[in-house]
Write a protein that holds these residues in place. Structure first.
Motif, PDB file in Angstrom:
ATOM      1  N   LEU A 498       0.885  -1.167  -0.055  1.00  0.00           N
ATOM      2  CA  LEU A 498      -0.102  -0.051   0.140  1.00  0.00           C
ATOM      3  C   LEU A 498       0.777   1.329  -0.052  1.00  0.00           C
ATOM      4  N   ARG A 499       0.523   2.203  -0.694  1.00  0.00           N
ATOM      5  CA  ARG A 499       0.970   3.652  -0.388  1.00  0.00           C
ATOM      6  C   ARG A 499       0.067   4.694  -0.971  1.00  0.00           C
ATOM      7  N   SER A 500       0.158   5.789  -0.185  1.00  0.00           N
ATOM      8  CA  SER A 500      -0.492   6.976  -0.575  1.00  0.00           C
ATOM      9  C   SER A 500      -0.588   7.674  -1.804  1.00  0.00           C
ATOM     10  N   ARG A 501      -1.638   8.433  -2.208  1.00  0.00           N
ATOM     11  CA  ARG A 501      -1.122   9.157  -3.450  1.00  0.00           C
ATOM     12  C   ARG A 501      -0.129  10.284  -2.993  1.00  0.00           C
ATOM     13  N   LEU A 502      -0.068  10.716  -1.758  1.00  0.00           N
ATOM     14  CA  LEU A 502       0.814  11.746  -1.374  1.00  0.00           C
ATOM     15  C   LEU A 502       2.329  11.150  -1.828  1.00  0.00           C
ATOM     16  N   ALA A 503       2.567   9.833  -1.234  1.00  0.00           N
ATOM     17  CA  ALA A 503       3.814   9.421  -1.477  1.00  0.00           C
ATOM     18  C   ALA A 503       4.212   9.134  -2.779  1.00  0.00           C
ATOM     19  N   ASP A 504       3.102   8.705  -3.790  1.00  0.00           N
ATOM     20  CA  ASP A 504       3.376   8.571  -5.031  1.00  0.00           C
ATOM     21  C   ASP A 504       3.944   9.924  -5.845  1.00  0.00           C
ATOM     22  N   VAL A 505       3.057  11.019  -5.148  1.00  0.00           N
ATOM     23  CA  VAL A 505       3.514  12.306  -5.817  1.00  0.00           C
ATOM     24  C   VAL A 505       4.862  12.608  -5.456  1.00  0.00           C
ATOM     25  N   ILE A 506       5.090  12.768  -4.274  1.00  0.00           N
ATOM     26  CA  ILE A 506       6.484  12.997  -3.738  1.00  0.00           C
ATOM     27  C   ILE A 506       7.579  12.137  -4.669  1.00  0.00           C
ATOM     28  N   GLY A 507       7.205  10.875  -4.596  1.00  0.00           N
ATOM     29  CA  GLY A 507       8.274  10.076  -5.351  1.00  0.00           C
ATOM     30  C   GLY A 507       8.286  10.260  -6.712  1.00  0.00           C
ATOM     31  N   ARG A 508       7.589  10.707  -7.419  1.00  0.00           N
ATOM     32  CA  ARG A 508       7.557  11.186  -9.048  1.00  0.00           C
ATOM     33  C   ARG A 508       8.395  12.507  -8.937  1.00  0.00           C
ATOM     34  N   LEU A 509       7.992  13.520  -8.047  1.00  0.00           N
ATOM     35  CA  LEU A 509       8.587  14.826  -8.209  1.00  0.00           C
ATOM     36  C   LEU A 509      10.067  14.545  -7.663  1.00  0.00           C
ATOM     37  N   ALA A 510      10.479  13.664  -6.786  1.00  0.00           N
ATOM     38  CA  ALA A 510      11.944  13.549  -6.287  1.00  0.00           C
ATOM     39  C   ALA A 510      12.561  12.894  -7.723  1.00  0.00           C
ATOM     40  N   ALA A 511      12.013  11.832  -8.267  1.00  0.00           N
ATOM     41  CA  ALA A 511      12.658  10.929  -9.575  1.00  0.00           C
ATOM     42  C   ALA A 511      12.810  12.231 -10.597  1.00  0.00           C
ATOM     43  N   ARG A 512      11.754  13.046 -10.879  1.00  0.00           N
ATOM     44  CA  ARG A 512      11.820  14.071 -11.976  1.00  0.00           C
ATOM     45  C   ARG A 512      12.862  15.088 -11.813  1.00  0.00           C
ATOM     46  N   THR A 513      13.178  15.590 -10.478  1.00  0.00           N
ATOM     47  CA  THR A 513      14.102  16.740 -10.175  1.00  0.00           C
ATOM     48  C   THR A 513      15.409  16.315  -9.623  1.00  0.00           C
ATOM     49  N   GLY A 514      15.400  15.021  -9.446  1.00  0.00           N
ATOM     50  CA  GLY A 514      16.633  14.596  -8.857  1.00  0.00           C
ATOM     51  C   GLY A 514      17.027  14.970  -7.493  1.00  0.00           C
ATOM     52  N   ARG A 515      16.062  15.281  -6.627  1.00  0.00           N
ATOM     53  CA  ARG A 515      16.066  15.886  -5.276  1.00  0.00           C
ATOM     54  C   ARG A 515      15.619  14.740  -4.443  1.00  0.00           C
ATOM     55  N   PRO A 516      16.299  14.941  -3.156  1.00  0.00           N
ATOM     56  CA  PRO A 516      15.683  14.050  -2.057  1.00  0.00           C
ATOM     57  C   PRO A 516      14.286  14.234  -1.682  1.00  0.00           C
ATOM     58  N   ALA A 517      13.463  13.012  -1.360  1.00  0.00           N
ATOM     59  CA  ALA A 517      12.050  13.092  -1.211  1.00  0.00           C
ATOM     60  C   ALA A 517      11.952  13.818  -0.049  1.00  0.00           C
ATOM     61  N   ALA A 518      12.954  14.143   1.050  1.00  0.00           N
ATOM     62  CA  ALA A 518      12.559  15.093   2.063  1.00  0.00           C
ATOM     63  C   ALA A 518      12.419  16.477   1.451  1.00  0.00           C
ATOM     64  N   ALA A 519      13.268  16.891   0.654  1.00  0.00           N
ATOM     65  CA  ALA A 519      13.399  18.039   0.229  1.00  0.00           C
ATOM     66  C   ALA A 519      12.068  18.533  -0.569  1.00  0.00           C
ATOM     67  N   VAL A 520      11.753  17.681  -1.265  1.00  0.00           N
ATOM     68  CA  VAL A 520      10.575  17.753  -2.284  1.00  0.00           C
ATOM     69  C   VAL A 520       9.330  17.772  -1.201  1.00  0.00           C
ATOM     70  N   SER A 521       9.381  17.278  -0.194  1.00  0.00           N
ATOM     71  CA  SER A 521       8.241  16.986   0.845  1.00  0.00           C
ATOM     72  C   SER A 521       8.194  18.426   1.502  1.00  0.00           C
ATOM     73  N   ALA A 522       9.217  19.072   1.833  1.00  0.00           N
ATOM     74  CA  ALA A 522       9.442  20.424   2.481  1.00  0.00           C
ATOM     75  C   ALA A 522       8.523  21.276   1.491  1.00  0.00           C
ATOM     76  N   GLU A 523       8.944  21.353   0.478  1.00  0.00           N
ATOM     77  CA  GLU A 523       8.598  22.387  -0.853  1.00  0.00           C
ATOM     78  C   GLU A 523       7.092  22.093  -1.120  1.00  0.00           C
ATOM     79  N   TRP A 524       6.740  20.769  -0.992  1.00  0.00           N
ATOM     80  CA  TRP A 524       5.240  20.597  -1.307  1.00  0.00           C
ATOM     81  C   TRP A 524       4.518  20.829   0.029  1.00  0.00           C
ATOM     82  N   PHE A 525       4.994  20.724   0.790  1.00  0.00           N
ATOM     83  CA  PHE A 525       4.218  21.313   2.129  1.00  0.00           C
ATOM     84  C   PHE A 525       4.007  22.795   2.435  1.00  0.00           C
ATOM     85  N   LEU A 526       5.056  23.345   1.928  1.00  0.00           N
ATOM     86  CA  LEU A 526       5.181  25.003   1.969  1.00  0.00           C
ATOM     87  C   LEU A 526       4.039  25.566   0.917  1.00  0.00           C
TER      88      LEU A 526
END
Length: 699
Positions: A498-526
């Protein structure tokens, strides 16, 4: 039945001595930082950008009337003090001497992700998640156990264990539960393994959800404990059915638009509710038809109503011309033949079966004032609330009465709620929506501008036949996701976990941008704070209207890459008109609140607003990031504190309350259930049990 809210003594929540390292979606970097949260956030967002190109949102509407102009979503607030005004990365002010967790110069931490704490002595991330058990019944039971324990921890003030095992005392039964802790969350979204009785050998069976419910019910001393056990069993059984079906067919319904696909993806439900999927009175066959989790779809049941007993109101307009509720439902009836002079009335098929046995409905049928026309028309689809129906491409959604007890309440519309939906639409159209969307063009309220109902010949409302007609603002490609569905784990095509849509979105953004998931998560949250939370604070501060913006009522609009670009609020029940703003609001719309009973004392409004927007919505979102190993909750809490500090100028008292209060009042869903309360009945200040909890923003 009303009960005095139970208020346990405030408890202090402490973090585990050594936080668990976690793995972010789309990467392998753990999310627990050795540096301070503020420094961590600064390092994570350094050098990032808000996506590529100009972000836009679906065309805004001020309701079912002429559309408002298309505007870019990421426009700076004129004269504002928010994160997006002068600092597009939201990092200014994050390094300050008031940080209670300490600060580091960001130049001292260029490789912050390499300075993470080692894993604690908890289950490693690679261990099988109980929710991924191949047996859907065991997975559902594990989910039910976790919900019960999360509720009990919050509502009784249990604190984090010094080791990887939580001890839950059960004095009324002369024993205790020992619970493995997979993740301890500062915001309450803990993850637990299977509990065991203290003192038994390691080979003894673990404790299932029904047993946990019985033990906690006994511990509470409430006579409703037996009823709780039945509802927990019902919820777990239905969850097992949903998991089994969605593992077989994880794809959306073939007719679904993006909005409906999201609405029907909420398989597990509220993580802090003891019975999130209980639906008493629904048979297995009916569940297949009426459950959003099973891609349910069905034609409406129709009655015809004589005008002498019809009650209705409408503020719906199209191209500047008023449209009556009768015209709206006639258009939705798809050529249904009705007796001369009558008006068609849509009813949920389950409700139609129930209504025939009610004396007041039977009397209207016998008198020829109400005619049962049966099923008719194309299928409609249940959304996450079960009773609100959507049909892709239709001009309206239908919020129908449904006498099933879903979670805590029987979901039949109340007449005051119908009035409230229409008057909110009228209130916004006094010019308030223009002021609001000048400041926040990406946010709006999904309007409920028309309704129909039935009275007896002497004018007494007949319960169970009330219909709210909701404007459908979503086009086929509009990616509007309620936050509850965004954060809830669910089956995915081609995956055994199981995984959430949120995890899927963050994973795709991290893969596309080459940035760590934690960095993408912080920007998404802001971005989420600016696009969704700030507009809600503006409405409270400028108009004195607080929204019951919990995660199921709050929709976030996502661009094609998954970044937040706006939001919507939906619910004709969840409005609090502040008593202190009565004069200004009634000047805008004379008679406001007379029939809707929407004015609430500022004291109650402050408590409810802090829970729904602060605890349930934002802290719940932070908890999802942490429990799903996407980000360090402490970093996001620091970001939220900074956002709140910049939002105090919006006029809402909520930012200061969240920043300064040592404790907060939180809805206690388990105790509400154990007190036998129906949350739609009685005064607003006694509909639910609230408890006092430590404020994670001050921890």
């Amino acid at each position: 039945m009303n009960a005095t809210p139970t208020t346990p003594a405030p408890a202090t929540t402490t973090a585990p001595a050594t936080p668990a390292a976690v793995t972010g979606a789309g990467g392998t970097a753990p999310d627990t930082f050795a540096a301070s949260p503020r420094t961590a956030l600064t390092a994570l967002t350094a050098g990032s950008a808000y996506g590529s190109g100009d972000a836009t949102v679906p065309r805004q509407h001020s309701g079912p009337q002429d559309p408002r102009p298309h505007r870019p979503a990421l426009t700076a607030t004129s004269g504002g003090t928010g994160l997006l005004d002068t600092d597009p990365l939201g990092t200014s002010g994050l390094l300050d001497t008031s940080d209670p967790l300490g600060t580091l110069d960001p130049l001292d931490a260029p490789d912050l992700l390499a300075t993470l704490d080692p894993p604690a002595a908890l289950d490693p991330p690679a261990a099988l998640d109980p929710l991924d058990d191949p047996d859907p019944a065991r997975a559902a039971d594990a989910a039910a156990v976790e919900n019960l324990l999360r509720c009990w921890v919050r509502e009784t003030g249990l604190t984090a264990p010094a080791t990887g095992t939580l001890r839950v005392p059960l004095d009324a039964s002369g024993t205790a539960l020992l619970v493995p802790v997979r993740h301890w969350s500062p915001t309450g979204w803990h993850r637990f393994g299977a509990p065991a009785f203290e003192g038994l050998p390691a080979t003894a069976p673990t404790v299932d959800a029904v047993t946990v419910a019985a033990l906690l019910g006994r511990e509470s001393g409430r006579p409703e404990g037996t009823e709780l056990v039945g509802r927990v069993a019902d919820s777990a059984r239905r969850t097992a059915d949903f998991l089994a079906e969605r593992r077989r067919r994880p794809q959306p319904h073939p007719d679904a638009d993006l909005f409906l696909a999201a609405e029907q993806s909420l398989v597990l439900g509220h993580p802090l509710h003891p019975t999130p999927k209980s639906r008493e009175g629904l048979s297995e066959a009916e569940s297949r038809l009426y459950s959003p989790e099973l891609h349910g779809a069905f034609p409406l049941h129709w009655f015809a109503v004589h005008p002498s007993v019809l009650a209705a109101d409408s503020a719906w307009t199209e191209q500047g011309r008023p449209v009556s509720a009768e015209q709206l439902v006639t258009g939705l009836a798809e050529g249904l033949a009705t007796p001369a002079g009558t008006v068609p009335l849509p009813v949920h098929p389950w409700q139609a079966r129930e209504l025939r046995h009610r004396p007041e409905v039977r009397a209207l049928l016998d008198a020829g004032l109400l005619h049962d026309l049966g099923h008719h028309g194309s299928p409609w689809h249940p959304t996450s609330s079960v009773r609100t129906l959507h049909r892709p491409g239709a001009r309206a959604m239908l919020k129908l009465s449904l006498g099933l007890r879903i979670t805590n309440s029987r979901r039949e519309n109340l007449r005051k709620e119908l009035h409230r939906g229409v008057e909110v639409h009228r209130l916004l159209r006094t010019g308030l929506v223009d002021e609001w969307q000048t400041a926040h063009p990406g946010f709006d309220i999904v309007r409920d501008p028309a309704w129909l109902a039935v009275d007896t010949p002497d004018g007494t409302p007949v319960p169970g036949l009330d219909v709210m007609i909701r404007h459908n603002p979503f086009r086929h490609g509009d990616d509007a996701v309620c936050v509850a569905a965004l954060t809830a784990p669910r089956p995915w095509p081609g995956s055994t976990t199981l995984r959430s849509r949120l995890a899927d979105v963050i994973g795709r953004l991290a893969a596309r941008t080459g940035r760590p998931a934690a960095a993408v998560s912080a920007e998404w949250f802001l971005r989420y704070l600016d696009q969704v939370v700030r507009p809600v604070l503006w409405l409270d501060g400028h108009a004195g209207i607080a929204l019951e913006a919990h995660q199921q009522n709050t929709l976030v609009l996502l661009d094609p890459e998954g970044w937040p670009t706006g939001g919507r609020y939906r619910d004709n029940q969840g409005y609090y008109f502040r008593e202190s703003h009565r004069g200004e609001l009634t000047e805008r719309l004379p008679g406001l609140g007379d029939e809707s009973d929407t004015f609430v004392s500022d004291q109650v409004t402050d408590e409810r607003f802090a829970y729904y927007l602060g605890i349930n919505n934002v802290l719940g979102l932070i908890g999802a990031f942490g429990s799903q190993r996407l980000a360090d909750e402490r970093v996001l809490l620091a970001a939220f504190r900074s956002f709140l500090a910049g939002a105090t100028g919006l006029g809402s008292p909520l930012p200061n309350r969240l920043l300064e209060a040592a404790t907060l009042r939180s809805k206690a869903n388990l105790l509400t259930r154990l007190h036998g309360l129906d949350e739609l009945v009685g005064p607003v200040d006694t509909q639910s049990v609230y408890v006092t909890i430590p404020n994670p923003l001050r921890a």
